[in-house]
Design an enzyme around this catalytic site. Structure first.
Site, PDB file in Angstrom:
ATOM      1  CB  CYS A  73      -0.967   0.060   1.257  1.00  0.00           C
ATOM      2  SG  CYS A  73      -2.444   0.970   0.823  1.00  0.00           S
ATOM      3  CG  HIS A 167      -3.045  -3.449   4.015  1.00  0.00           C
ATOM      4  ND1 HIS A 167      -1.945  -2.739   4.755  1.00  0.00           N
ATOM      5  CD2 HIS A 167      -3.677  -2.362   3.751  1.00  0.00           C
ATOM      6  CE1 HIS A 167      -1.918  -1.315   4.505  1.00  0.00           C
ATOM      7  NE2 HIS A 167      -3.190  -1.168   3.544  1.00  0.00           N
ATOM      8  CD  GLU A 169      -0.260  -5.781   6.185  1.00  0.00           C
ATOM      9  OE1 GLU A 169      -0.304  -6.045   5.034  1.00  0.00           O
ATOM     10  OE2 GLU A 169      -0.349  -4.503   6.300  1.00  0.00           O
TER      11      GLU A 169
END
Ligand code: GLN
Length: 184
Positions: A73, A167, A169
């Site tokens: 991002c 994302h 994660e």
């Protein structure tokens, strides 16, 4: 890269992959590192801090010596050689892509969906979280597309550089982390 953004989530995901993870805050922290994640956050802020602590030059020097870099991002924005209509970001200008910040507009500035990550038989269905995400609006000839969503490029690779506009994660899925580990 531990100066701003979703650092803890990446730390947790890499630890689950069985890696020894180093939080990079200063130039000396780079010594033992073979791969660097620049997390999501605010690209203008991260860019300013990179400049202030002279980490931008250190990252570029380490990259030239073979360190892999993954930008998620805001991190993807910082990797891009071209940022559409935005000269305020102190980018690293490493990856031959053009990005457009906050390109999904305000109404749907955050959303979660399923995407296919990877090419051909290695492609995997994974969850993807988009938070005020950029779009990768164009790519150079040596850049490989790894994922698209609604016809927009959302993951791409150029040699030892990986950019994702979403994302990984922030989900429990480790596919993209595993992919990056292989790049390192
Ligand atoms: N909108 C942010 C920027 O332009 C990126 C958001 C994120 O990293 N989740 O820097």
């Amino acid at each position: 890269m531990d100066i701003q953004g979703s650092v803890e989530e990446h730390f947790a995901a890499l630890s689950k992959c069985g890696l020894e993870v180093v939080l990079v805050k200063k130039i000396a922290d780079f010594d033992e590192v073979s791969g660097l994640i620049i997390p999501g956050g605010e690209s203008t802020t991260i860019g300013k801090l990179l400049e202030k602590f002279e980490l931008d030059k250190a990252i570029i020097a380490k990259f030239k010596k073979g360190m892999a870099i993954w930008g998620t991002c805001a991190g993807a924005i910082l990797l891009a050689k071209r940022i559409v209509e935005d000269s305020k970001v102190n980018g690293l200008k490493l990856m031959d892509v053009e990005v457009s910040r906050n390109a999904y507009g305000r109404q749907i500035d955050s959303f979660e969906t399923e995407i296919n990550f990877g090419v051909g038989k290695d492609s995997k269905k994974i969850p993807a979280v988009f938070i005020r995400a950029p779009k990768i609006s164009s790519i150079g000839k040596n850049v490989k597309i790894l994922a698209k969503y609604k016809n927009e490029i959302i993951a791409a690779r150029e040699g030892k550089l990986l950019a994702t506009t979403f994302h990984p994660e922030m989900t429990n899925n480790l596919e993209v982390h595993k992919y990056f580990v292989k790049m390192c």
